[in-house]
Design a protein around this motif. Structure first.
Motif, short mmCIF file in Angstrom:
data_model
loop_
_atom_site.label_atom_id
_atom_site.label_comp_id
_atom_site.label_asym_id
_atom_site.label_seq_id
_atom_site.Cartn_x
_atom_site.Cartn_y
_atom_site.Cartn_z
N GLU A 7 0.83 -1.21 0.00
CA GLU A 7 0.00 0.00 0.00
C GLU A 7 0.86 1.26 0.00
O GLU A 7 0.45 2.30 -0.47
CB GLU A 7 -0.91 0.01 1.23
N HIS A 8 2.04 1.13 0.53
CA HIS A 8 2.92 2.28 0.64
C HIS A 8 3.40 2.74 -0.74
O HIS A 8 3.42 3.93 -1.04
CB HIS A 8 4.12 1.89 1.52
N CYS A 9 3.78 1.80 -1.59
CA CYS A 9 4.35 2.13 -2.90
C CYS A 9 3.34 1.96 -4.03
O CYS A 9 3.65 2.27 -5.17
CB CYS A 9 5.54 1.24 -3.20
N HIS A 10 2.18 1.40 -3.75
CA HIS A 10 1.23 1.02 -4.80
C HIS A 10 1.92 0.10 -5.81
O HIS A 10 1.94 0.35 -7.00
CB HIS A 10 0.66 2.26 -5.50
N TYR A 11 2.50 -0.95 -5.28
CA TYR A 11 3.33 -1.81 -6.09
C TYR A 11 2.84 -3.25 -5.92
O TYR A 11 2.69 -3.72 -4.79
CB TYR A 11 4.78 -1.69 -5.57
N ALA A 12 2.55 -3.92 -7.01
CA ALA A 12 2.18 -5.33 -6.97
C ALA A 12 3.38 -6.15 -7.42
O ALA A 12 4.02 -5.82 -8.40
CB ALA A 12 0.99 -5.60 -7.87
N PHE A 13 3.67 -7.22 -6.70
CA PHE A 13 4.91 -7.96 -6.97
C PHE A 13 4.72 -9.42 -6.58
O PHE A 13 3.79 -9.78 -5.86
CB PHE A 13 6.07 -7.34 -6.19
N GLU A 14 5.63 -10.27 -7.04
CA GLU A 14 5.55 -11.70 -6.74
C GLU A 14 6.65 -12.09 -5.78
O GLU A 14 7.43 -12.98 -6.04
CB GLU A 14 5.68 -12.50 -8.04
N ASP A 15 6.70 -11.40 -4.66
CA ASP A 15 7.78 -11.63 -3.71
C ASP A 15 7.17 -11.65 -2.32
O ASP A 15 5.97 -11.49 -2.16
CB ASP A 15 8.79 -10.49 -3.84
N GLU A 16 8.01 -11.84 -1.29
CA GLU A 16 7.46 -11.84 0.07
C GLU A 16 7.47 -10.46 0.69
O GLU A 16 6.82 -10.19 1.68
CB GLU A 16 8.23 -12.81 0.95
N GLN A 17 8.28 -9.59 0.11
CA GLN A 17 8.29 -8.22 0.61
C GLN A 17 8.40 -7.26 -0.57
O GLN A 17 8.80 -7.65 -1.66
CB GLN A 17 9.44 -8.00 1.59
N LYS A 25 4.70 -5.78 5.54
CA LYS A 25 3.28 -5.78 5.88
C LYS A 25 2.47 -5.57 4.61
O LYS A 25 1.85 -4.52 4.39
CB LYS A 25 2.98 -4.65 6.87
N VAL A 26 2.51 -6.56 3.76
CA VAL A 26 1.83 -6.44 2.48
C VAL A 26 0.60 -7.33 2.50
O VAL A 26 0.49 -8.24 3.30
CB VAL A 26 2.77 -6.84 1.32
N ARG A 27 -0.31 -7.04 1.61
CA ARG A 27 -1.55 -7.82 1.55
C ARG A 27 -1.81 -8.26 0.13
O ARG A 27 -1.14 -7.80 -0.80
CB ARG A 27 -2.70 -6.98 2.08
N GLU A 28 -2.80 -9.10 -0.04
CA GLU A 28 -3.18 -9.48 -1.40
C GLU A 28 -3.88 -8.31 -2.06
O GLU A 28 -4.67 -7.62 -1.43
CB GLU A 28 -4.10 -10.71 -1.37
N PRO A 29 -3.56 -8.09 -3.32
CA PRO A 29 -4.16 -6.94 -4.01
C PRO A 29 -5.64 -7.16 -4.30
O PRO A 29 -6.07 -8.28 -4.55
CB PRO A 29 -3.35 -6.85 -5.30
N LEU A 30 -6.40 -6.07 -4.25
CA LEU A 30 -7.79 -6.09 -4.69
C LEU A 30 -7.83 -5.67 -6.14
O LEU A 30 -6.91 -4.99 -6.63
CB LEU A 30 -8.63 -5.14 -3.85
N ALA A 34 -4.80 0.55 -7.22
CA ALA A 34 -3.93 1.18 -8.21
C ALA A 34 -2.54 0.58 -8.08
O ALA A 34 -1.95 0.60 -7.01
CB ALA A 34 -3.89 2.68 -7.98
N CYS A 35 -2.03 0.03 -9.17
CA CYS A 35 -0.73 -0.62 -9.14
C CYS A 35 0.25 0.13 -10.04
O CYS A 35 -0.08 0.48 -11.18
CB CYS A 35 -0.82 -2.06 -9.63
N PHE A 36 1.47 0.30 -9.54
CA PHE A 36 2.52 0.93 -10.33
C PHE A 36 2.81 0.05 -11.54
O PHE A 36 3.05 -1.14 -11.42
CB PHE A 36 3.78 1.07 -9.47
N LEU A 37 2.76 0.66 -12.72
CA LEU A 37 3.03 -0.08 -13.95
C LEU A 37 4.45 0.18 -14.43
O LEU A 37 5.24 -0.74 -14.62
CB LEU A 37 2.02 0.33 -15.03
N CYS A 38 4.78 1.45 -14.64
CA CYS A 38 6.12 1.80 -15.10
C CYS A 38 6.31 3.30 -14.95
O CYS A 38 5.38 4.02 -14.65
CB CYS A 38 6.32 1.39 -16.55
N LYS A 81 4.93 8.62 -13.45
CA LYS A 81 4.63 7.25 -13.06
C LYS A 81 3.23 6.89 -13.55
O LYS A 81 2.32 7.70 -13.47
CB LYS A 81 4.72 7.08 -11.55
N VAL A 82 3.11 5.67 -14.01
CA VAL A 82 1.85 5.22 -14.58
C VAL A 82 1.27 4.12 -13.69
O VAL A 82 1.96 3.16 -13.34
CB VAL A 82 2.07 4.66 -16.01
N TYR A 83 0.01 4.31 -13.29
CA TYR A 83 -0.68 3.33 -12.44
C TYR A 83 -1.93 2.81 -13.14
O TYR A 83 -2.63 3.56 -13.82
CB TYR A 83 -1.11 3.97 -11.12
N VAL A 84 -2.20 1.51 -12.94
CA VAL A 84 -3.43 0.92 -13.47
C VAL A 84 -4.04 0.06 -12.36
O VAL A 84 -3.35 -0.36 -11.44
CB VAL A 84 -3.15 0.04 -14.71
#
Ligand SMILES: [Zn+2]
Length: 109
Positions: A7-17, A25-30, A34-38, A81-84
């Protein structure tokens, strides 16, 4: 493939942190997170936003520099920065790949 969301970075990733800030303290995305794209130069970001909209993907652009910096280097060099929404992230990444894999310019990344 399982994603987590910072939630802090608006970043979705496939990692543990979060790879950006190290947040654990990350959660599953809804689907509407808004996710950082590039991050692109303003000119490319606007082109990308147009392409995403044409594919029915809502997009949010956030300028990174403050006004002072933008004046110094000129608006064309301004980065953006682009978010989707998370639900569109995979599709959006494909569009980014399509748009930017062939251009191969020095400043498009
Ligand atoms: Zn983070």
């Amino acid at each position: 493939m399982k994603f987590l969301y910072c939630e802090h970075c608006h970043y979705a990733f496939e990692d543990e942190q979060c790879p950006a800030c190290g947040n654990k303290k990350v959660r599953e995305p809804l689907s509407n997170d808004a996710c950082f794209l590039c991050e692109k130069q303003m000119m490319w970001a606007e082109m990308l936003a147009e392409a995403l909209k044409n594919n029915g993907i809502p997009v949010v652009l956030k300028k990174r520099m403050g006004m002072g910096m933008a004046l110094k280097v000129g608006p064309m060099m301004e980065r953006c920065k682009v978010y989707v929404p998370f639900s569109c992230l995979q599709k959006a990444r494909e569009i980014v790949d399509e748009m930017f894999s062939e251009t191969n310019g020095s400043d498009v990344t």
